[in-house]
Design a protein around this motif. Structure first.
Motif, PDB file in Angstrom:
ATOM      1  N   ARG A  84       0.790  -1.334  -0.017  1.00  0.00           N
ATOM      2  CA  ARG A  84      -0.037   0.151  -0.150  1.00  0.00           C
ATOM      3  C   ARG A  84       0.906   1.413   0.018  1.00  0.00           C
ATOM      4  NH1 ARG A  84      -0.930   2.688   4.899  1.00  0.00           N
ATOM      5  NH2 ARG A  84      -1.776   0.997   5.891  1.00  0.00           N
ATOM      6  N   LEU A  86       2.045   1.754  -3.387  1.00  0.00           N
ATOM      7  CA  LEU A  86       1.233   2.432  -4.113  1.00  0.00           C
ATOM      8  C   LEU A  86       1.145   3.929  -4.023  1.00  0.00           C
ATOM      9  CD1 LEU A  86      -0.847   1.094  -5.896  1.00  0.00           C
ATOM     10  CD2 LEU A  86      -2.555   1.000  -4.058  1.00  0.00           C
ATOM     11  N   GLU A  87       1.144   4.374  -2.584  1.00  0.00           N
ATOM     12  CA  GLU A  87       0.904   5.817  -2.390  1.00  0.00           C
ATOM     13  C   GLU A  87       2.062   6.388  -3.041  1.00  0.00           C
ATOM     14  OE1 GLU A  87       0.672   5.766   1.719  1.00  0.00           O
ATOM     15  OE2 GLU A  87      -1.104   5.034   1.792  1.00  0.00           O
ATOM     16  N   GLN A 119       3.697   5.381  -5.623  1.00  0.00           N
ATOM     17  CA  GLN A 119       3.567   5.479  -7.179  1.00  0.00           C
ATOM     18  C   GLN A 119       2.627   6.567  -7.602  1.00  0.00           C
ATOM     19  OE1 GLN A 119       2.319   1.234  -7.348  1.00  0.00           O
ATOM     20  NE2 GLN A 119       3.954   1.242  -9.180  1.00  0.00           N
ATOM     21  N   LYS A 120       1.583   6.793  -6.856  1.00  0.00           N
ATOM     22  CA  LYS A 120       0.550   7.820  -7.104  1.00  0.00           C
ATOM     23  C   LYS A 120       1.163   9.384  -7.139  1.00  0.00           C
ATOM     24  CE  LYS A 120      -3.846   7.735  -6.788  1.00  0.00           C
ATOM     25  NZ  LYS A 120      -4.322   7.127  -7.848  1.00  0.00           N
ATOM     26  N   LYS A 155       3.532  10.200  -9.917  1.00  0.00           N
ATOM     27  CA  LYS A 155       2.714  10.287 -11.013  1.00  0.00           C
ATOM     28  C   LYS A 155       2.577  11.843 -11.376  1.00  0.00           C
ATOM     29  CE  LYS A 155       0.723   6.042 -11.782  1.00  0.00           C
ATOM     30  NZ  LYS A 155       1.537   5.722 -13.131  1.00  0.00           N
TER      31      LYS A 155
END
Lengths: 383, 601
Positions: free
Chosen positions: B567, B570-571, B573-574, B577
């Protein structure tokens, strides 16, 4: 939660550290069996006290190499769990084991302790690859171990690692067919991954260990699923294959984002306490963990309440790994928000057009095409 | 010092190709005349900017006054004007040369004459200089002094029989150079009793003194405390200090006719001190300014954008600071849908552009994206009006355009015979028109007329690579000619990426469109969704590439213990972006932009 609880018990010791493994495993000259048996029982009792009586769906002895624990320890922990919780019908009790001679001799004793499912760390059926992977067994021992385990336990799974250096597609297909013929009802087929801090990572960084490229890895992955499917094993999760009904109930609890309790050094959990979902974590180093259990009754380190957006993220990152996808009603119940509210509508539409996901009012499912790209899909799809 | 009679002053500059030994010779001259003690001599005293030392080129003019006791027993004041050595600074060079009466032409005896040397030597001839050929590095085993002398006579048309043979590095015959300066160069002329006229040769900003102005006095006297007037704009300033460089700054009471030196006058920015301007006495002004003043006009433009949008303010400040010291460089705010806030910047040429970019990143620690360099086009609209255009993004709709003109240059290329064929092919590919082709020994000299926009587009890199670095190149701006030009837009998943659009001749549009699409396909990593890259002229697509979707990207193992870690990943990666340049749902990594804009098609 009405879902039955999943109980994970971590045994942190191994005969040797495998060069690809980043799990919490440790090698000791003499394993302090009695001390760790007692500490695990203490910690289980502590968790049960705060959780209260709940239905129990599965127990999983993982590691490390839990087949190195005394079968008696397993028996005591199983008995404790059944006393402290309400064992659901068909309670699944899995033991991870390695096909070494040391462990083979004890399988019957583990069955007698209550284990009804074995998961063998075979990893390869080729001697050279087993040496490369740092395994302590030969291919012949692996086959013998599987046959013994199949005779001993009602349910059997084993692990293989593919996309190894220099592994060709045809060689892997041949190896996989031999594995499928060994008649387990469940297989875990993992692509070799370089994990931080492992011996393989150092080799990889120096260019001495070369993994297949993205396209080759994709071809291996697809061939794996096709062969398993042809053999009657359905790919119910990215790396897990099972005959119908033989899916790992314990692991499904993770992927469906149910409550699970983790005890033992380094074990994680997600448990509902009151209105909160709490992320639990245990001290990683074995002896300091045991010290804390002996002092405080548990080896828990900082616990935190999982926020609503984090619950949504976690449930999607686990659930979309499954062939069945994420159940919308269950998602709403577990996170307190609607599934659509967790997603970027524009990306959802594009992903549907591209055939990466199927979305119905009931479920969000990542298709095979979506699952193979899930690590890229998730950050785009999540709001 | 100021009482030196004109007959004992010699003003000279040194003309040389990069690496032919100009700075080393200057150092030797300073050393022999005792301008600095051995301890004070750092190598290449004059190139005092870090970048100048590294590239071996001079960006700002410098001057040094030397005292030389000649063989005739008299002591002469020798003023060395170190000129910028690159075509981008052609105008600055011409002003430096205008401040001298003669030049040393330094040629590497093992290399021979190069294209850049030619342009500067022709400029020196235009300035009526007495030119003394100097053959350097005569001690090298590869030296061919006789051949090079012949080349000087053949190519330049200078008598090289009296060329001074030296080795600046080992100090051979430095006296010979000094004697030649005294005996062969004419003294300056001038009249101390006339009203002041002084040529503004260069200026730079000094943190403590404000703007320092380099001058050459023609007539009259320039004195401390005097009120001076800039004849181009009438601005008046009080001279706070005047003096000379030895190369240390030594204040004097005044500067007389024929002398070179500096003044400071509490001036805040070099933009007020235009190279080529005439300085006169505000109370007793000259009637006529010295000839040749031209305001500087940028010929190459590009957009500069901070990689990190938070650095915009820093970029603005840094450009302001650079401009304090370099009035020839222009900038104005620009907004790009793709790259955010930045500046459209104008330069004297490609080297000037590169120098400014490098200074921004080195001295100001800025990470920048530069868009493709563009020349200044003339757009003639249907209503008869003309607009200069230096940003392809600003090109009006073709229906409003009657015709367009583009700038042409005259390029001189010197290249060993064996590479001539490839060089001619390159020039022809770039719409070149041959105006001359001559041979000197086994070296060819090709003179071409070329559109400047073909030259800013990686011409120099290609020239270097096809000639294995042996070709030398120089150019001078010529005129504007009507041309069939089109704007090529680059679209990513149907969205135009403004920062990648460019203007090209219609005949080159297709191949250039294909080249950039192919390059982008190489540079943009495969992503979750397939990406269409197109080049288009108006609504017509001229090239297309598709980047397929990535084939596999998924974590193999993910169980209960991995959730928190996954998780957090994921944070991250966001978060990552957000820093990417988003086009619809396509992320173009910064690195792809940088590489695409630098592309060697």
């Amino acid at each position: 939660m009405t879902d039955p609880l999943a109980l994970y018990i971590h045994w942190p010791f191994c005969l040797a550290k495998c060069p690809y493994c980043d799990f919490n495993s440790h090698v000791r000259d003499r394993i302090p069996q009695a001390r760790f048996a007692a500490a695990l029982r203490t910690e289980l009792a502590w968790e049960a006290a705060r959780l209260g009586r709940r239905p129990l769906g599965s127990i999983f002895f993982g590691g490390g190499t839990p087949s190195l624990m005394e079968p008696e320890t397993a028996a005591l922990l199983i008995a404790d769990a059944q006393r402290l919780f309400d064992a659901a019908p068909g309670l699944e009790i899995t033991l991870e084991a390695n096909p070494t001679s040391v462990e083979a001799g004890r399988l019957a004793a583990f069955r007698d302790a209550g284990i009804n499912r074995a998961s063998l760390g075979v990893q390869s059926l080729e001697d050279e690859s087993l040496r490369m992977l740092g395994r302590q067994h030969s291919a012949a021992q692996a086959v013998a171990g599987l046959e013994l385990a199949r005779r001993t336990f009602p349910r059997l799974s084993f692990d293989l690692i593919y996309a190894r250096p220099h592994q060709s597609l045809t060689a892997w297909q041949a190896e996989l067919h031999r594995a499928l013929d060994l008649a387990a009802d469940h297989l875990s087929l993992y692509q070799l991954t370089i994990e931080p801090g492992t011996a393989f990572e150092a080799l990889h960084r120096r260019g001495e260990l070369v993994l297949p490229g993205e396209d080759d890895a994709a071809a291996l992955y697809e061939a794996t699923a096709a062969a398993a499917q042809a053999h009657g094993l359905r790919q119910y999760e990215i790396s897990n294959y099972a005959a119908p009904g033989a899916e790992s109930r314990h692991n499904l609890a993770y992927w469906r984002y149910g409550d699970y309790v983790g005890i033992g050094p380094g074990a994680h959990g997600r448990v509902t306490l009151g209105h909160d979902l709490v992320a639990t974590r245990r001290h990683r180093a074995p002896e300091p963990w045991a010290d804390r259990v002996e002092r405080d009754g548990h080896g828990s380190t900082a616990e935190e309440i999982v926020s609503q957006p984090d619950r949504a993220r976690e449930m999607l990152l686990m659930g979309l790994r499954l062939h069945e996808g994420v159940d919308a009603a269950r998602f709403a119940r577990r996170t307190g928000m609607a599934l659509l509210d967790a997603l970027d509508p524009e990306v959802l539409a594009m992903a549907q057009d591209e055939g990466y996901v199927v979305h119905t009012p009931e479920r969000l499912i990542a298709t095979a095409e979506g699952r193979v790209r899930l690590d890229a899909l998730l950050p785009a799809l999540l709001r | 010092m100021t009482d030196t009679p004109l007959s004992r002053i010699r003003n000279f500059s040194i003309i040389a190709h990069i690496d032919h030994g100009k700075s080393t010779l200057a150092d030797r001259l300073i050393q022999v005349c005792g301008g600095l003690t051995a301890r004070e001599m750092t190598s290449q005293v004059l190139d005092n900017m870090e970048l100048e030392k590294e590239r071996g080129i001079t960006i700002k003019a410098q001057t040094v006054r030397l005292a030389y006791k000649a063989h005739d027993g008299l002591t002469y004041q020798l003023n060395l004007m170190d000129t910028p050595g690159h075509v981008d600074f052609a105008y600055e060079v011409s002003r430096s040369l205008a401040a001298c009466e003669g030049s040393l032409l330094v040629v590497d005896a093992s290399q021979g004459v190069e294209a850049q040397t030619l342009a500067n030597v022709y400029q020196a001839m235009d300035a009526n200089h007495e030119i003394v050929p100097v053959l350097n590095k005569i001690d090298l085993p590869a030296a061919e002094p006789d051949k090079v002398k012949q080349q000087i006579e053949d190519v330049i048309g200078l008598d090289a029989s009296d060329a001074v043979m030296i080795s600046a590095k080992t100090g051979i015959n430095i006296e010979g150079v000094l004697e030649a300066l005294v005996t062969r160069l004419p003294p300056p002329t001038g009249d101390a009793n006339k009203p002041l006229t002084a040529l503004l040769v260069d200026s730079w900003y000094d943190q403590y003194l404000g703007v320092v102005i380099l001058v050459r006095v023609r007539d009259g006297r320039l004195k401390r405390g005097m009120k001076i007037r800039m004849m181009s704009n009438g601005a008046a300033h009080l001279v706070e200090q005047c003096g000379v460089f030895t190369p240390k700054m030594i204040p004097t009471d005044d500067l007389g006719p024929g002398e070179m030196g500096y003044i400071t006058a509490a001036i805040k920015t070099v933009a007020d001190c235009n190279v080529g301007d005439t300085i006169t006495d505000d109370r007793n002004p000259a009637e006529v300014a010295l000839p040749g003043f031209k305001p500087s006009i940028p010929v190459v433009w590009c957009g500069l954008f901070p990689v990190d949008a938070d650095d915009f303010e820093k970029l603005r400040e840094s450009l302001g600071k650079l401009r304090l010291n370099d009035a020839s460089f222009h900038y104005e705010a620009e907004t790009s849908a793709a790259l955010g806030f930045g500046y459209r910047c104008g330069f004297l040429g490609l080297l000037h552009l590169e120098i400014i970019q490098e200074r921004l990143s080195r001295e100001f620690d800025l990470d920048l994206i530069a868009t493709a360099p563009s020349v200044v086009y003339h757009i003639f609209k249907n209503d008869g009006s003309m607009e200069p255009l230096h940003n392809p993004a600003d090109m009006p709709d073709p229906t409003y355009i009657d015709h367009m003109e583009e700038p042409w240059i005259k390029a001189t290329i010197m290249v060993p015979d064996e590479y001539l064929g490839s060089v001619l092919t390159l020039c022809n590919e770039r719409r070149g028109q041959q105006s001359d082709l001559t041979y000197v020994g086994n070296r060819a000299m090709a003179v071409y007329r070329l559109p400047l926009n073909e030259v800013v587009f990686d011409f120099y890199d290609r020239l270097k690579s096809i000639s294995r670095g042996y070709a030398s190149f120089d150019y001078a701006m010529e005129d504007y000619k009507e041309s069939d030009l089109v704007r090529i837009s680059i679209l990513v998943n149907q969205d135009p990426v403004d920062a990648l659009s460019f203007i090209a001749h219609r005949s080159a549009a297709d191949s250039r469109g294909r080249a950039i699409c192919a390059k982008l396909k190489e540079l943009i990593p495969r992503q979750l969704f397939k990406i269409a890259i197109q080049a288009a002229i108006g609504g017509r697509v001229i090239a297309r590439e598709t980047i397929g979707a990535m084939s596999k990207d998924v974590t193999a193992k993910c169980y209960g213990g991995d959730i928190s870690r996954k998780r957090k990943l994921l944070e991250k990666q966001k978060e990552g972006k957000k820093r990417m340049r988003q086009f619809g749902k396509v992320e173009i990594p910064q690195s792809a932009f940088l590489a695409a804009l630098k592309m060697d098609a």
